[in-house]
Design a protein around this motif. Structure first.
Motif, PDB file in Angstrom:
ATOM      1  N   LYS A  43       0.820  -1.207   0.000  1.00 43.70           N
ATOM      2  CA  LYS A  43       0.000   0.000   0.000  1.00 43.70           C
ATOM      3  C   LYS A  43       0.856   1.261   0.000  1.00 43.70           C
ATOM      4  CE  LYS A  43      -0.535  -0.083   5.050  1.00 43.70           C
ATOM      5  NZ  LYS A  43      -1.488  -0.220   6.176  1.00 43.70           N
ATOM      6  N   VAL A  44       2.101   1.140   0.425  1.00 42.33           N
ATOM      7  CA  VAL A  44       3.042   2.253   0.374  1.00 42.33           C
ATOM      8  C   VAL A  44       3.948   2.126  -0.846  1.00 42.33           C
ATOM      9  CG1 VAL A  44       4.969   3.379   1.562  1.00 42.33           C
ATOM     10  CG2 VAL A  44       2.992   2.586   2.868  1.00 42.33           C
ATOM     11  N   MET A  45       4.530   0.953  -1.030  1.00 42.33           N
ATOM     12  CA  MET A  45       5.519   0.765  -2.094  1.00 42.33           C
ATOM     13  C   MET A  45       4.941   0.938  -3.488  1.00 42.33           C
ATOM     14  SD  MET A  45       8.790   0.090  -2.474  1.00 42.33           S
ATOM     15  CE  MET A  45       9.463  -0.924  -1.153  1.00 42.33           C
ATOM     16  N   ASP A  46       3.684   0.625  -3.669  1.00 44.54           N
ATOM     17  CA  ASP A  46       3.139   0.612  -5.027  1.00 44.54           C
ATOM     18  C   ASP A  46       2.900   1.985  -5.627  1.00 44.54           C
ATOM     19  OD1 ASP A  46       3.345  -2.094  -5.216  1.00 44.54           O
ATOM     20  OD2 ASP A  46       1.212  -2.528  -4.995  1.00 44.54           O
ATOM     21  N   VAL A  47       3.251   3.058  -4.907  1.00 39.39           N
ATOM     22  CA  VAL A  47       3.249   4.366  -5.572  1.00 39.39           C
ATOM     23  C   VAL A  47       4.416   4.453  -6.547  1.00 39.39           C
ATOM     24  CG1 VAL A  47       2.124   5.485  -3.614  1.00 39.39           C
ATOM     25  CG2 VAL A  47       4.633   5.546  -3.772  1.00 39.39           C
ATOM     26  N   ILE A  48       5.408   3.577  -6.394  1.00 34.72           N
ATOM     27  CA  ILE A  48       6.513   3.492  -7.348  1.00 34.72           C
ATOM     28  C   ILE A  48       6.090   2.575  -8.487  1.00 34.72           C
ATOM     29  CG2 ILE A  48       8.888   2.699  -7.693  1.00 34.72           C
ATOM     30  CD1 ILE A  48       8.712   5.295  -6.132  1.00 34.72           C
TER      31      ILE A  48
END
Length: 410
Positions: free
Chosen positions: A277-282
Motif C-alpha cells: 500500500k506504500v511501495m506501489d506508488v513506485i
C-alpha cells in the motif's frame, strides 16, 4: 608520478595523502588482510576490529558463507541491469521482506540511496494517497540525525561539517529534538507525509531514546496518517540483539531503510522495505538504479538474510549485551563519563579532561584494537556479531588501559 615500492604503513599513508581527496581523517593503520574479527596491516601488525565498518561488517571480515555466495555468483553473472530479470533478485527480495515483516523490497546500492528512495516514496504517497497538495509535502526529522551525505539529506543535517557550504538546500523538512514526542506532535501538519527517525542515532554516539519513545511515535504516526520511516542502516540486521532496532520495543515502522550489513562487507547493498500500500506508488520508470538489485548484490544480500533468519546472531548480541555494559560502566569515573549500550553497539563518552575521542582511538590502535571517534569525546564500539566473550573482554580491557594511562598522565 612514477610507481614506487610501498612497504610500510607510512608509505601508503603518504601516497594516499598525495592523490586521494581529504574527505576522511583515518587512523594511521593500513589494512592489507582481514579475517573474522581481525585485520592485519602492511607491516604485519594484527588488530581486533571493534568498528566493523560502521556495522557493514556485522558478520566479520570475509565470512565464509558470504564469500562463497559471492564467488559462486561471480562465475555466473554479475550485472544485468533492471532492463531484464535475474534469478537472484526475486529470492533475495522475498526472504528480506519476510525477515523484516514487509511485503515488498526496493533494492538500491548505498545507504544514502535507500534514504533518498524512502523520501521519494513518502512524498509520492503523500500526494497520491494522503492527498497533500502538490509540492507542499513535509517530512519531520530529528536533531542530531545522520542519514547520509547527498545534497537533499545534508539539507536537514544540523552537523556543520556535513551541512555548511553546500546550499541552496532542499526544502520540505522540519527538525525537532530527537526523542521528543510532544515536539513531533506539534510539528505534524496536514502537509506532513512522514517522520524519519533513527531508532538509535549511531553517528551521534549511539544515542538511545527513552523507553516508550518508539511505541509512542508509532501510535502518533498512525493517529495522524503519517508514515513512520525507520532508518535501520546502522542499527538493523542484528546489531542491537534484534533483527531491527525497532523490534526491541515491538514497534513496526511503515518503511525501513536498510544497508551496510546487507552487503556483508563485500559489495554495497541497500534496500527500502514497505508494504504494498506504500511501495506501489513506485511504478515503472518512476525510480531506478543501474546497479540496484544486480545479481551479485542480490546473491550476497540473500546470503546475509539467510544468516539472520536463524536468529543466532541476534541472540548472541543480546546475550553479550549485559556483560558488555557491565565492563564499560565499570570505567565510569575512571576516565569515562557515560556509556550507552544496546546489543553489541556502544557509545562511550571519554572525560574530555582526560583525552579526546580521537586520542583514545589512536591509543587503542597502538594496543591492537580499532575503534572510531565521533563528536569530540565519544568513541563508538561495534565489534562483529561473531565476537566471543573473551574477545570482547580484550576490547573493554584495552579501553580500560588506555583511559587509565591517560588519566595517570594528567
Amino acid at each position: 608520478m612514477t610507481e614506487t615500492a610501498l612497504t610500510t604503513n607510512q608509505s601508503f599513508i603518504d601516497l594516499e595523502d598525495q592523490v586521494a581527496a581529504h574527505n576522511y581523517s583515518p587512523l594511521p593503520v593500513v589494512v592489507t588482510e582481514a579475517e573474522g574479527i581481525w585485520v592485519t596491516d602492511v607491516e604485519g601488525n594484527r588488530y581486533l576490529d571493534a568498528l566493523s565498518g560502521y556495522s557493514a561488517l556485522n558478520f566479520g571480515h570475509r565470512h565464509p558463507d558470504l564469500v562463497a555466495a559471492a564467488k559462486a555468483q561471480l562465475d555466473r553473472s554479475t550485472l544485468t541491469s533492471r532492463a531484464f530479470h535475474n534469478d537472484q533478485l526475486g529470492p533475495f527480495c522475498r526472504d528480506l521482506a519476510a525477515l523484516v515483516g514487509k511485503e515488498s523490497v526496493l533494492p538500491m546500492n548505498t545507504g544514502a540511496e535507500a534514504v533518498e528512495t524512502a523520501l521519494k516514496i513518502a512524498r509520492k504517497w503523500g500526494y497520491l494517497v494522503k492527498g497533500v497538495p502538490a509540492d507542499t509535502a513535509e517530512v519531520v526529522v530529528m536533531s542530531g540525525n545522520f542519514h547520509g551525505r547527498t545534497t537533499t539529506i545534508i539539507s536537514f543535517s544540523d552537523d556543520p561539517e556535513a551541512h555548511d557550504h553546500y546550499g541552496p538546500y532542499t526544502p520540505g523538512f522540519v527538525t525537532v529534538p530527537y526523542g521528543d514526542l510532544a515536539a513531533i506532535e506539534a510539528a505534524i501538519t496536514d502537509h506532513t507525509v512522514a517522520v524519519l527517525v533513527e531508532p538509535i542515532q549511531g553517528e551521534q554516539g549511539v544515542q538511545i531514546p527513552k523507553e516508550g519513545f518508539l511505541p509512542g511515535l508509532r501510535e502518533l504516526c498512525t493517529e495522524r496518517n503519517v508514515l513512520m520511516v525507520a532508518d535501520e542502516i546502522q542499527s538493523g540486521l542484528g546489531r542491537t540483539g534484534t533483527t531491527l532496532a525497532c523490534g526491541y520495543e515491538g514497534v513496526e515502522a511503515d518503511m525501513y531503510t536498510l544497508g551496510k550489513a546487507l552487503g556483508g562487507g563485500i559489495i554495497p547493498v541497500s534496500a527500502v522495505a514497505a508494504d504494498r500500500k506504500v511501495m506501489d506508488v513506485i511504478t515503472p520508470g518512476t525510480h531506478g538504479s543501474t546497479f540496484g538489485g544486480n545479481p551479485l548484490a542480490a546473491a550476497v544480500g540473500h546470503a546475509v538474510v539467510k544468516l539472520l533468519a536463524t536468529g543466532e546472531h541476534q541472540a548472541h548480541a543480546a546475550e553479550l549485551e549485559p556483560y558488555f555494559r557491565e565492563q564499560l560502566e565499570a570505567l565510569i569515573g575512571k576516565g569515562v563519563v557515560a556509556v550507552r549500550v544496546r546489543g553489541l553497539w556502544a557509545g562511550v563518552d571519554i572525560d574530555p579532561d582526560v583525552m579526546t575521542g580521537k586520542a583514545a582511538c589512536k591509543a587503542l590502535a597502538k594496543k591492537g584494537v580499532l575503534a572510531k571517534d565521533t563528536h569530540g569525546s565519544t568513541i563508538r564500539l561495534a565489534p562483529p556479531l561473531t565476537i566471543t566473550k573473551d574477545e570482547l573482554t580484550v576490547v573493554t580491557d584495552t579501553l580500560a588501559e588506555v583511559v587509565a594511562e591517560a588519566a595517570a598522565a594528567r
